[in-house]
Design a protein around this motif. Structure first.
Motif, PDB file in Angstrom:
ATOM      1  N   UNK A  69     123.946 100.069  68.978  1.00 24.01           N
ATOM      2  CA  UNK A  69     122.506  99.122  68.417  1.00 24.01           C
ATOM      3  C   UNK A  69     122.954  99.302  67.479  1.00 24.01           C
ATOM      4  N   UNK A  70     122.506  98.120  66.457  1.00 25.57           N
ATOM      5  CA  UNK A  70     122.732  97.602  65.341  1.00 25.57           C
ATOM      6  C   UNK A  70     121.365  97.526  64.641  1.00 25.57           C
ATOM      7  N   UNK A  71     119.621  97.893  64.984  1.00 27.00           N
ATOM      8  CA  UNK A  71     118.784  97.326  64.622  1.00 27.00           C
ATOM      9  C   UNK A  71     118.346  96.545  64.617  1.00 27.00           C
ATOM     10  N   UNK A  72     118.707  95.375  65.343  1.00 26.88           N
ATOM     11  CA  UNK A  72     118.552  93.662  64.641  1.00 26.88           C
ATOM     12  C   UNK A  72     118.004  93.748  65.901  1.00 26.88           C
ATOM     13  N   UNK A  73     116.483  92.925  66.110  1.00 26.13           N
ATOM     14  CA  UNK A  73     116.108  92.540  67.207  1.00 26.13           C
ATOM     15  C   UNK A  73     115.343  90.833  67.099  1.00 26.13           C
ATOM     16  N   UNK A  74     114.770  90.713  67.818  1.00 30.45           N
ATOM     17  CA  UNK A  74     113.942  89.563  67.909  1.00 30.45           C
ATOM     18  C   UNK A  74     112.947  90.245  68.641  1.00 30.45           C
ATOM     19  N   UNK A  75     112.071  89.165  68.507  1.00 33.50           N
ATOM     20  CA  UNK A  75     110.409  89.386  69.200  1.00 33.50           C
ATOM     21  C   UNK A  75     110.087  88.148  69.147  1.00 33.50           C
ATOM     22  N   UNK A  76     109.184  87.933  70.836  1.00 31.75           N
ATOM     23  CA  UNK A  76     108.218  86.296  70.450  1.00 31.75           C
ATOM     24  C   UNK A  76     106.963  86.693  71.328  1.00 31.75           C
ATOM     25  N   UNK A  77     105.830  85.556  70.763  1.00 30.57           N
ATOM     26  CA  UNK A  77     104.568  85.881  71.170  1.00 30.57           C
ATOM     27  C   UNK A  77     104.340  84.696  71.920  1.00 30.57           C
ATOM     28  N   UNK A  78     103.628  84.576  72.844  1.00 26.58           N
ATOM     29  CA  UNK A  78     103.573  83.554  74.555  1.00 26.58           C
ATOM     30  C   UNK A  78     101.883  83.479  74.171  1.00 26.58           C
ATOM     31  N   UNK A  79     100.787  83.212  73.993  1.00 24.74           N
ATOM     32  CA  UNK A  79     100.342  82.235  74.249  1.00 24.74           C
ATOM     33  C   UNK A  79      99.713  81.062  75.073  1.00 24.74           C
ATOM     34  N   UNK A  80     100.183  81.804  76.854  1.00 24.39           N
ATOM     35  CA  UNK A  80     100.826  81.099  77.554  1.00 24.39           C
ATOM     36  C   UNK A  80      99.393  80.903  78.564  1.00 24.39           C
ATOM     37  N   UNK A  81      99.471  79.408  79.136  1.00 16.75           N
ATOM     38  CA  UNK A  81      98.606  78.778  80.098  1.00 16.75           C
ATOM     39  C   UNK A  81      97.956  80.363  80.933  1.00 16.75           C
ATOM     40  N   UNK A  82      98.469  81.270  81.318  1.00 21.34           N
ATOM     41  CA  UNK A  82      98.157  82.165  81.956  1.00 21.34           C
ATOM     42  C   UNK A  82      97.317  83.440  81.880  1.00 21.34           C
ATOM     43  N   UNK A  83      98.445  83.398  80.712  1.00 18.35           N
ATOM     44  CA  UNK A  83      99.039  84.698  80.468  1.00 18.35           C
ATOM     45  C   UNK A  83      99.644  85.312  78.847  1.00 18.35           C
ATOM     46  N   UNK A  84      99.147  86.526  78.121  1.00 18.18           N
ATOM     47  CA  UNK A  84      99.535  86.229  76.770  1.00 18.18           C
ATOM     48  C   UNK A  84     100.987  87.307  76.893  1.00 18.18           C
ATOM     49  N   UNK A  85     102.345  86.202  76.549  1.00 15.88           N
ATOM     50  CA  UNK A  85     103.054  87.058  76.615  1.00 15.88           C
ATOM     51  C   UNK A  85     103.834  88.413  75.459  1.00 15.88           C
ATOM     52  N   UNK A  86     105.060  88.559  74.930  1.00 13.77           N
ATOM     53  CA  UNK A  86     105.344  89.800  74.169  1.00 13.77           C
ATOM     54  C   UNK A  86     106.348  89.996  74.418  1.00 13.77           C
ATOM     55  N   UNK A  87     107.566  89.603  74.584  1.00 11.06           N
ATOM     56  CA  UNK A  87     109.030  89.810  74.704  1.00 11.06           C
ATOM     57  C   UNK A  87     109.644  89.775  73.757  1.00 11.06           C
ATOM     58  N   UNK A  88     110.395  91.360  73.539  1.00 11.72           N
ATOM     59  CA  UNK A  88     111.022  92.142  72.800  1.00 11.72           C
ATOM     60  C   UNK A  88     112.596  92.127  73.355  1.00 11.72           C
ATOM     61  N   UNK A  89     113.293  91.982  72.219  1.00 18.28           N
ATOM     62  CA  UNK A  89     114.853  91.460  72.575  1.00 18.28           C
ATOM     63  C   UNK A  89     115.282  92.148  71.358  1.00 18.28           C
ATOM     64  N   UNK A  90     116.555  92.503  71.823  1.00 18.70           N
ATOM     65  CA  UNK A  90     117.491  93.511  70.657  1.00 18.70           C
ATOM     66  C   UNK A  90     119.039  93.536  70.918  1.00 18.70           C
TER      67      UNK A  90
END
Length: 161
Positions: A69-90
Motif C-alpha cells: 500500500x502507498x497511502x494514495x487513493x481517491x474518493x467519490x461523493x455521488x448525490x445520485x437520483x436514488x441514493x447518496x453514494x460514497x466510493x473509497x478507492x486506494x
C-alpha cells in the motif's frame, strides 16, 4: 430498439452530470483526491462531501503505507437520483484499485453504510475511475523517468458526462 437480447427499458433518458474535483485531502494519514457528482446540481451537497471524507477515514486500511500500500487513493461523493453514494478507492500492489462502496438515503447523506449489493459503480463514477486508472498508468507505472506521485496527485478530472 429491440434485438435478439430483448428491449432495455430506461427509467428516463440519459442526463449528463457534472463531475467536480474537490482537491487533495489528508484522510487518516492517506492522500486522497476527492471528487463529486450530482444528479441535480453542479456539485454534491457539502454534507455528502463531508460524510464521504469521514467514511474514508474508517474505510481505508491502516497504516496507510505498509507492504504493497502507498497511502494514495481517491474518493467519490455521488448525490445520485436514488441514493447518496460514497466510493473509497486506494492503490495497492502497483496496479490494483481496491474499493469500498457506501450508500445512504437521499434525505440522510451522513448515514453512509456499506452498500448492500455487488455494484462497483455507475457510468459517472466509472468515468472518474477510468481517469484515475489512466493517470496512475501515465504518471506511476509507465512514467519514463520512474514513478511521479506528485504528477499523479496534480492530475484530476472534471467534465460533464
Amino acid at each position: 430498439m429491440s434485438d435478439q437480447h430483448g428491449t432495455i427499458s430506461l427509467r428516463q433518458p440519459h442526463r449528463p452530470r457534472a463531475i467536480s474535483y474537490h482537491g487533495v485531502r489528508t484522510v487518516a494519514g492517506w492522500t486522497v483526491k476527492l471528487y463529486g457528482i450530482s444528479a441535480n446540481d453542479a456539485a454534491p451537497r457539502a454534507e455528502l462531501l463531508h460524510a464521504t471524507t469521514e467514511i474514508a477515514a474508517s474505510a481505508l486500511p491502516s497504516p496507510p503505507r505498509a507492504g504493497d500500500r502507498y497511502g494514495i487513493g481517491f474518493a467519490i461523493a455521488h448525490d445520485a437520483a436514488d441514493y447518496c453514494f460514497a466510493l473509497v478507492d486506494w492503490w495497492s500492489g502497483e496496479n490494483e484499485i481496491h474499493q469500498r462502496l457506501y450508500s445512504a438515503p437521499l434525505d440522510r447523506p451522513a448515514e453512509l453504510r456499506p452498500h448492500p449489493s455487488q455494484a462497483i459503480g455507475c457510468v459517472w463514477e466509472l468515468a472518474v475511475t477510468d481517469f484515475e486508472r489512466r493517470a496512475w498508468l501515465r504518471h506511476v507505472l509507465a512514467a519514463p523517468d520512474g514513478p511521479d506521485v506528485a504528477a499523479y496527485l496534480q492530475s484530476h478530472f472534471e467534465e460533464r458526462i
